[in-house]
Every structure is written in C-alpha cells, then in structure tokens.
Design an enzyme around this catalytic site. Sequence first.
Site, PDB file in Angstrom:
ATOM      1  N   THR A   1     203.705  27.933  65.007  1.00 23.14           N
ATOM      2  CA  THR A   1     202.762  27.835  66.129  1.00 23.14           C
ATOM      3  C   THR A   1     203.455  27.626  67.462  1.00 23.14           C
ATOM      4  O   THR A   1     202.895  27.966  68.506  1.00 23.14           O
ATOM      5  CB  THR A   1     201.761  26.695  65.886  1.00 23.14           C
ATOM      6  N   CYS A   2     204.651  27.043  67.430  1.00 19.62           N
ATOM      7  CA  CYS A   2     205.380  26.832  68.690  1.00 19.62           C
ATOM      8  C   CYS A   2     205.652  28.154  69.387  1.00 19.62           C
ATOM      9  O   CYS A   2     205.642  28.243  70.613  1.00 19.62           O
ATOM     10  CB  CYS A   2     206.706  26.122  68.433  1.00 19.62           C
TER      11      CYS A   2
END
Length: 831
Positions: free
Chosen positions: A796-797
């Site tokens: 998700t980063c």
Amino acid sequence: MSSSLSSKRKLDDYAGGGDSLILPTNVIRSRKDDTPLRSPTRLKLYLIITNVFWDNTLDFHAISSDTIKSIHEEIQDITGIPVTEQRILYNEKQLHWEQTLDECQVENFAELSLVGRMRSAKHPKACELINEAVSIVFVMCKKLPPFIVPVSVKVMLAEFLSMMPRINLEASEQLKLFGASSAPAALVMLYMSPLRTNRSAADEAITHFITSIMSILPVRLRHESVPIIFEFCNLLKEAAGIDDPLYCFCRSSLGAMTECTMIGRKAELAVPVIFSFVEELAAKISHALILSVGSRRFFGPSLVDISDFSSFVLPLRKAIKGYDPIDVPSTENLRGVPHVYTDEVINFYRIFLDLLSKLEWCLGKLEDRINSDLKRNKDTLHIGFCHYLEFMKELNSISKIYNGCEGLFWEAMTKRKGAFCKLVIKCAKRSDDNSWIFVCKDVTNFEARRHLAMLMLPEVKDDDDDEEQHEMLIDRSHLLAESFEYMKNAKIESLRAGLYMEFKNEEAAGPGVLREWFFLVCQAIFNPQNALFISCSNDRRRFYPNPASKVDPLHLEYFRFSGKVIALALMHKIQVGIVFDRLFFMQLAGRRITLEDIRDADPLLYNSCKQILEMDPEAIDQDALGLSFVHEVEELGTRKTVDLCIDGKSIAVNSENRRQYVDSLIQHRFVNSVADQIDHFAKGFADIMSCRRFRIAFFKCLEPEDLDFMLHGNESAISVDDWKAHTMYDGFKETDDQISWFWKIVGEMTAEQKKILLFFWTSIKYLPIEGFSGLATRLSIYKTSDSCGRLPSSHTCFYQLCFPAYPTSDVMRDRLSIITQEHIGCSFGAV
C-alpha cells in the site's frame, strides 16, 4: 584672485584657540546684484564669517577655474586663520581643496560660509577622516591610472562608521557631518567615472555604507540616515537613471527605512517626496506589464520594483487615508476632492485605475496562454508571473483608500478568475500573507482555496526515517483509547514532523498503514456510540459536537485529540470519509449561526422555527403558540427547562420578539451547549498548524463544501476508466489476458467491492476530489512468480497490487472475490 576686506582686523583671537566660528543653520542662497560682471568667468563672492570676535562679510573676486585650495590660502592671508582650520560651505555642503569653483557650481554673487574646525568640536577624528576620504575620491576622479591610493574608500567609510555612537543621538550629528562633507556627491561622481575600477570602488563603498548604517543604528535611530540615503537616490537618479542597479539599491534601502520614518509636512520625508517614488515605480510597472504580454516568456515587473512600490505605498496610504474611504466623484471632476494632499490623492487614484486596467489586460492574455497550454496537455506558468500576486495584493490595499474601488478591483479579478486562481495555486507561498484573498471567495475556485488552506498547515516531510517523527504502536482492538493516549503525550513538534505507525502483531508499516489508521480512527471518533459527535438526521455522513458528551469526564480532552487528528489527516492529504455539518464548520470559522445553518442538523426544529417566523402576527399575539423564552433539554435521561434570557419564563413569545426567540433558541441549542467542545476541538486543530493564529483563517478561507471535499473526497462512483488510465504495469503488458480479465472483473464489481479493492490496494477508500489523478503517484500492478493458488497481495505504501499470472478469468475472479470481502479487504496488514 583679487579681494577687498570690509574690515582690516585679523582674527588674532582665533590664533589663541577661542571657539569662535559657528556653522550657519539656515540654507544659504545666492545674492542678486543689479550690476553683472563684465567677464562671465569672473565671479564676485561673499564669505560670511560670524563669531563673537568677528561679525562681517568678506567679499572678493575669483576666477571660476580657481581651486578651493587657493581660496583657502587667500582667506589665510586676509584673516590669519590657518588653512588647516578652515572649511568652506556652499548650500550647506563642504567644498574640497581638489575642486574648482566651476566644478562646485558656485554661481556669481554666491554666499559662502567660513566654518572653523574647532578644537572642542564634536567628532574631530571623524571629521578629519571623512574629509580625507573625499579628498582621495577627488584624486581618483582626476588622475589617470596607474596611481596608488593609500587606502580604499570603503575601508575609510567603514572606519568612519566605527566611530559612530550607537546609543545616543550623537549618531545623528555624525551622519549630518557625512552629508555636509559632500561625501555623497563625491562618491556618485566616482561612480560615474569612465574607469571601471573607480566605478567598482564607488559601488562597493556606497553599498557598504548604506548596508552598515542600516545594521549599526538601532531601530529608533534609523530614520537619522534617511536624508543621506535620499541624497544618494537623488544624485544617482540624475546621474545614472532609474534603471541603474546602484540607484535601485539605494531606492530599496530608502523604502525599507520608511517603516521607521515620520512621513508628513514636518518630517524626514514629505508626502510629495514619497509620492514621487510611487509615481516613478508605477510608471515602470505599467510599462513592464505591457511588455510582459508581448514577450513569449511573459516577463512581468521585477520583484524589486514591486517590493519598492509596496514599501513607498504603505506610508503614503497611511498619510492620505483617514478613517473613512475617500469619495472620488468621477475622473472628470477629481479637483473637487477635499484633502490636505489633494494632488497626491488625485494622481494616486489615476495610478490605481491605470495599473488595474493594465493588470486585467495582462491576466486576460495569461488566461489565453493557460487555456492554450491545457489544450496541448501542458501546465506551465513562467516564474515572472509569480510577482503578480504580490502586486495584486498592493493594488487591493490601494483600492481601499477610495470608495467603490475595492469593488472595481474584485470585479476585474473575477473577470480573470482562471488566471487569478492559477497564480494563487502556483505562486502563493507559506511565507506570504494571503489573508487579502479570503475577502472575495467569488474570485477563487476550490483548488485555489484548498491550496491557501494547506499553506497554513505544516508541510509533510518526505523522509520516513526522520527521528523527530512520532511513533505509535496501536492495538486494533483498543484503537481509539490507545491512539488518544499516544496523541495526548506526544510533543507537538514530533506530530508536525510526521507519524510512524504500526499495528501490534502485524509486520506492515509505512504510509499505507498510516492511511489505514487515519481512516479507522476517524470512523471511531465520529461513531455516535462514542458520544462525541452526532450525525445529522438528513445526512448521516455529517457530524456536529454532541452536547451530551460530558457523560465522559475526558470528553474535552477527546475533542482536543479529535482536532489534532483531523488537522493531521488534512496535513497528510488523507480522505477519511466523514464531513462536518454546516453549523460545526461555521463556528470553527468564527461565524454566527443562523436558522438556515441548522437545516440538516435538526430538521424538526428548523421547520418549527420557520413556522413561528411565518405565522400571522395576530395569531401569534393571541398566544396561539403558548411559548415563552425557555427551552426544554434532556440531560442524562432527565428533562429540565432552561431560560433563554433573564426571567425567560415570564416573557411570552409575540410577533415583535419571535425572531429574537428563534435566535436565542438556536444559540442555546447549537452554540452555547457545545461551546466548550468546539473550543477544545479548535485548540487541538491549532496545535498542529504552522501558526496558531491561522486557526480561524483556515476555515474562513474555505467554503463548507471545500472541507467536505478535503475530508471526504470524491463522492462520485469510482470510474474504472479513470482507474485504468492511472495504473502502470510491472511484469505484465497492457495487452496480456490477465490485465484484460482484471479490468473486466473490476468493472462488474459493486460500488462497495470497488472501494474495498481500492482500500486493499492503497489503504485509500475515498479518492481525492480529482479522482485518481489527485493521488501522489500512479497505481501499479506487479506480476509475481507465486503459484496460482496464492491470493493477491499489496504494497500500500507504493500503491502496488501483486498477483501471479492466473491461468483463467474464473480463477482470477475467485481470488479477487475473496479479498473484496469487508473483513479481509479492510483489515489485512499489507505492507
């Protein structure tokens, strides 16, 4: 040189050391004589000598080519005063030995003043030093290189300044000594020398002198340097012109001094003097505005000219503006303006109209350029136009002097709204004072207002390893309580520096987890079951403070915590899926709550109040409602009656006081009952801001809908086409079967499944108002080497979704259906 002495007595007493010669205080003017001299090169001069022993005038003839030194020698022969003890002043300026009468522009029948250098005079060393420096300047101007100068002029001026008293008013006397020595004229003469070395030496000396006195003198004495800087400006303007770099430096220095200088009729700078600089700069800016549009690169007025314009406009505005704006009947009847500075008021008005029209024209051209760039998918704005915003701010301040002109200004900006907003978005900086833009929201769009608001919040640092960041390790099962404790004990500086977030017993960390935490903690804060906020009846997404929150002894601390969380979410540009009700927003913006503001919060009360206000006056005066100035409230399961004013029970509501009743009811129900809660929320919000005083300004610069977009994001259904257009591929090709299957399956998902998939992929459930284009980076799909039995995973980063090359669309559909279940997609601990 010939001479005739009115009195034969020599100054024998002077030789004995008496303090006898006094500097004249009045300006010396040339005498008129009915009989002109026959030869134009011959001058008849008058030397005024005044002291207790001698009070007479020495008149003599001289040739215009005679040196001042020869005049000194003749005076010594006549009076007995040693040459070394003489100074000759003309128009309050000292004449130096190396000059001729012609070079000093001494006219026929001129009056000269003889001033003795007394042993008891103040600053004798400084006087000797500055005269020596001026003498060296004359030598440099007259001799051809190579020649040796014993010491540089800059060094001598630095030594002169080192002798200046910095505490008392004697600094003024030494500065007057500098001016009377003709040093400014000599230095400008050196600056205009054809020799590059002379010009450079003068530039360096003048710049050093002005810079030094501005730093040496305390603020309360800086005005003493104004006459000298002003003289440099006048000399350089005449000799080098208004575009000369050294003149511009001196003018800027003078402008900087105006803030600590008295402006007026009997002050260091008169209003006409200030206005002359305003006129000069306005003409330059007006010309530059026209030229900027003709240039492909759109060069505008220089930042120096705009800054100087602002510096001189400020004291001028203060001097001519009274408590009320000035009435200007029409451009044809300006002479009818009654004012102590009539000419300045009239011409300043004309300057405003000229600059405003030129600015509007330029913005129109800029708007055409922007539209052209957008058609070619370009987004360019030359840096020169960033100066325009500062210039607009100054024009706006001028407009307030005259009745109706502020409306003219905003009307012109509204016509060029596209260019205005572009300038705000591209050019407004955190260090600027942008409050003037908040006055007229019609001239800004959402993007511009959002940009201005975000400038008041700290900038998020990119370094994830910053040791100053506040670290949190949160148990999901105690999310709200543990988040509260971490925030409560955190240093504000560390919160502003950034947040490093992890959930207990999970490996994931980084921006993706932080985005998830913001979403989850805000859902908890605004959950009505936690009694901090109430959702509106007409719109369950909207919240306002709960008057009954006091059931929790820590409720006010939780409101401060809530303010911090919301400010941090905005700072990190994370949409959390909630919005404030209008009445909550209005109070944060410092505005008064009215009946229309409670429409969504309490529709029943809104309708009741509307009916009261719209009832027939006769019916309400007959006590048809049976109301008095009281309000029933429920508190901790019991109902009680509260007076809306003193002795409210005995005051019946009638046709005359019904509006007051409605206003009192609204204030009590939605303002007074939650005043403490809103105050603590606002304090928490202000804790995070770059400057606490920006708290109200932040909300004032926004419309309620703007904050909706910033907190909740895009409310439209997720567009698969937009999603696809902002996705890259790593390992896959856009033409691969797996990619075709993927987008077909996503297109068939329900709206909720799309949100869950997006959250799984990015930790974002609510997109920015711009959609996928508003995200910090593009999304990507990464091809893994895992077996086809593995479920998709995500980073998700980096907005990265990972899955293997599934053999069929059915297999892919099955795997995606698993991760789009609410309990999985929204609690996965992805990295």
